[in-house]
Write a protein that holds these residues in place. Sequence first.
Motif, PDB file in Angstrom:
ATOM      1  N   ASN A 119       0.837  -1.207   0.000  1.00 48.42           N
ATOM      2  CA  ASN A 119       0.000   0.000   0.000  1.00 48.42           C
ATOM      3  C   ASN A 119       0.872   1.257   0.000  1.00 48.42           C
ATOM      4  O   ASN A 119       0.589   2.236   0.692  1.00 48.42           O
ATOM      5  CB  ASN A 119      -0.949   0.019   1.204  1.00 48.42           C
ATOM      6  CG  ASN A 119      -2.071  -0.993   1.085  1.00 48.42           C
ATOM      7  OD1 ASN A 119      -2.041  -1.869   0.216  1.00 48.42           O
ATOM      8  ND2 ASN A 119      -3.063  -0.899   1.947  1.00 48.42           N
ATOM      9  N   LEU A 120       1.935   1.204  -0.782  1.00 52.55           N
ATOM     10  CA  LEU A 120       2.890   2.309  -0.811  1.00 52.55           C
ATOM     11  C   LEU A 120       2.347   3.481  -1.616  1.00 52.55           C
ATOM     12  O   LEU A 120       1.781   3.305  -2.696  1.00 52.55           O
ATOM     13  CB  LEU A 120       4.216   1.833  -1.410  1.00 52.55           C
ATOM     14  CG  LEU A 120       4.965   0.793  -0.568  1.00 52.55           C
ATOM     15  CD1 LEU A 120       5.996   0.062  -1.401  1.00 52.55           C
ATOM     16  CD2 LEU A 120       5.617   1.459   0.625  1.00 52.55           C
ATOM     17  N   GLY A 121       2.560   4.681  -1.099  1.00 49.82           N
ATOM     18  CA  GLY A 121       2.160   5.886  -1.808  1.00 49.82           C
ATOM     19  C   GLY A 121       3.101   6.197  -2.956  1.00 49.82           C
ATOM     20  O   GLY A 121       4.140   5.565  -3.138  1.00 49.82           O
ATOM     21  N   TYR A 122       2.743   7.240  -3.715  1.00 56.10           N
ATOM     22  CA  TYR A 122       3.481   7.569  -4.937  1.00 56.10           C
ATOM     23  C   TYR A 122       4.899   8.085  -4.687  1.00 56.10           C
ATOM     24  O   TYR A 122       5.731   8.110  -5.596  1.00 56.10           O
ATOM     25  CB  TYR A 122       2.706   8.600  -5.753  1.00 56.10           C
ATOM     26  CG  TYR A 122       2.468   9.913  -5.037  1.00 56.10           C
ATOM     27  CD1 TYR A 122       3.453  10.912  -5.008  1.00 56.10           C
ATOM     28  CD2 TYR A 122       1.273  10.174  -4.399  1.00 56.10           C
ATOM     29  CE1 TYR A 122       3.242  12.115  -4.356  1.00 56.10           C
ATOM     30  CE2 TYR A 122       1.047  11.374  -3.740  1.00 56.10           C
ATOM     31  CZ  TYR A 122       2.037  12.337  -3.722  1.00 56.10           C
ATOM     32  OH  TYR A 122       1.828  13.518  -3.069  1.00 56.10           O
ATOM     33  N   ILE A 132       4.707   3.823  -7.849  1.00 50.72           N
ATOM     34  CA  ILE A 132       3.296   3.782  -8.225  1.00 50.72           C
ATOM     35  C   ILE A 132       3.023   4.833  -9.304  1.00 50.72           C
ATOM     36  O   ILE A 132       3.432   5.985  -9.184  1.00 50.72           O
ATOM     37  CB  ILE A 132       2.400   4.042  -6.990  1.00 50.72           C
ATOM     38  CG1 ILE A 132       2.581   2.933  -5.960  1.00 50.72           C
ATOM     39  CG2 ILE A 132       0.939   4.164  -7.405  1.00 50.72           C
ATOM     40  CD1 ILE A 132       2.169   1.555  -6.436  1.00 50.72           C
ATOM     41  N   GLY A 133       2.344   4.424 -10.357  1.00 50.79           N
ATOM     42  CA  GLY A 133       2.023   5.339 -11.449  1.00 50.79           C
ATOM     43  C   GLY A 133       3.001   5.292 -12.604  1.00 50.79           C
ATOM     44  O   GLY A 133       2.751   5.908 -13.647  1.00 50.79           O
ATOM     45  N   THR A 134       4.120   4.578 -12.453  1.00 48.98           N
ATOM     46  CA  THR A 134       5.072   4.468 -13.559  1.00 48.98           C
ATOM     47  C   THR A 134       4.391   3.811 -14.751  1.00 48.98           C
ATOM     48  O   THR A 134       3.842   2.715 -14.633  1.00 48.98           O
ATOM     49  CB  THR A 134       6.301   3.632 -13.152  1.00 48.98           C
ATOM     50  OG1 THR A 134       6.955   4.255 -12.039  1.00 48.98           O
ATOM     51  CG2 THR A 134       7.289   3.516 -14.309  1.00 48.98           C
ATOM     52  N   VAL A 212      -1.791   1.575 -19.316  1.00 46.74           N
ATOM     53  CA  VAL A 212      -1.279   0.702 -18.249  1.00 46.74           C
ATOM     54  C   VAL A 212      -0.210   1.412 -17.426  1.00 46.74           C
ATOM     55  O   VAL A 212       0.735   1.983 -17.968  1.00 46.74           O
ATOM     56  CB  VAL A 212      -0.718  -0.598 -18.859  1.00 46.74           C
ATOM     57  CG1 VAL A 212      -0.060  -1.464 -17.785  1.00 46.74           C
ATOM     58  CG2 VAL A 212      -1.833  -1.371 -19.563  1.00 46.74           C
ATOM     59  N   ARG A 213      -0.372   1.337 -16.102  1.00 47.38           N
ATOM     60  CA  ARG A 213       0.593   1.926 -15.172  1.00 47.38           C
ATOM     61  C   ARG A 213       0.799   0.985 -13.985  1.00 47.38           C
ATOM     62  O   ARG A 213      -0.033   0.123 -13.709  1.00 47.38           O
ATOM     63  CB  ARG A 213       0.102   3.290 -14.648  1.00 47.38           C
ATOM     64  CG  ARG A 213       0.069   4.382 -15.710  1.00 47.38           C
ATOM     65  CD  ARG A 213      -0.463   5.686 -15.145  1.00 47.38           C
ATOM     66  NE  ARG A 213      -0.441   6.731 -16.148  1.00 47.38           N
ATOM     67  CZ  ARG A 213       0.578   7.528 -16.401  1.00 47.38           C
ATOM     68  NH1 ARG A 213       1.690   7.396 -15.662  1.00 47.38           N
ATOM     69  NH2 ARG A 213       0.528   8.446 -17.333  1.00 47.38           N
ATOM     70  N   LEU A 214       1.896   1.203 -13.267  1.00 49.03           N
ATOM     71  CA  LEU A 214       2.164   0.406 -12.071  1.00 49.03           C
ATOM     72  C   LEU A 214       1.141   0.765 -11.003  1.00 49.03           C
ATOM     73  O   LEU A 214       0.994   1.930 -10.623  1.00 49.03           O
ATOM     74  CB  LEU A 214       3.583   0.666 -11.565  1.00 49.03           C
ATOM     75  CG  LEU A 214       4.081  -0.287 -10.482  1.00 49.03           C
ATOM     76  CD1 LEU A 214       4.145  -1.719 -11.017  1.00 49.03           C
ATOM     77  CD2 LEU A 214       5.449   0.134  -9.979  1.00 49.03           C
ATOM     78  N   ALA A 215       0.420  -0.255 -10.513  1.00 47.55           N
ATOM     79  CA  ALA A 215      -0.672  -0.027  -9.572  1.00 47.55           C
ATOM     80  C   ALA A 215      -0.356  -0.508  -8.163  1.00 47.55           C
ATOM     81  O   ALA A 215      -0.980  -0.047  -7.209  1.00 47.55           O
ATOM     82  CB  ALA A 215      -1.937  -0.733 -10.078  1.00 47.55           C
TER      83      ALA A 215
END
Length: 226
Positions: A119-122, A132-134, A212-215
């Motif tokens: 559950n790591l933040g950005y 996250i978001g990459t 598609v992004r890292l979720a």
Amino acid sequence: MKLSIKGITIATLALLLNYSATPAIALPQQIDRSFIIAKSQPLTDTLIVPGERVGPVTRTTTKQDLVKLFGASRLVDKTISGAEGIGSFAATQVNLKQGRSLLIVWSDRTRTKPLDVRNLGYAWKTREGIGIGTPLSELRRKLGNFKLFGLAWDYSGTILLDSSRLSKYQGKLILRVDAAPNAAEKYPNDYQAVSGDGTFSSSNPHWKPLGVRLAEIIVVLNPGES
């Protein structure tokens, strides 16, 4: 016989990717009150080192260490369920601002040995700049062409690190991508083409329109403790 994905069993992967957290209810704290001092300085170390640490959280960090690091007011104890609701695991949510929040899952009820961090933040990034978001295009630049599981099932979008340049992280890091929220409706043919329990190349052209992004990132600190 246990099925595995080179370094991590399917059973462990099921735990890591399929869980549900109970509502965020603070549990009674049994800690030395002299340590309940919230840090006045914001967390600046947001580096992920797979298998070793997530910022100041290491393989030997305990719940009491979290109190010293972050202050008790930022911690919420939870219980999460394993795959298909089987088994339960102690966890502690660390609520921090500016994308720095995280959840520690413990290997036992004493909260003295972390199993993984999720559950790591950005704000959290690996040395390679993965967070996250990459987007998938950037992941391909950093990992090379790799394989990943299809969408819309239990292990949806899980990257097979052993097929990438970051195979050294296999068993220590789990990366899972997902399509944009409306992708299935906007591009149903492309979405269906890369869905299901098979594996697909990251260069498959059907990924391109799906946003598609890292979720999800899960950093395994003490493998085999579950």
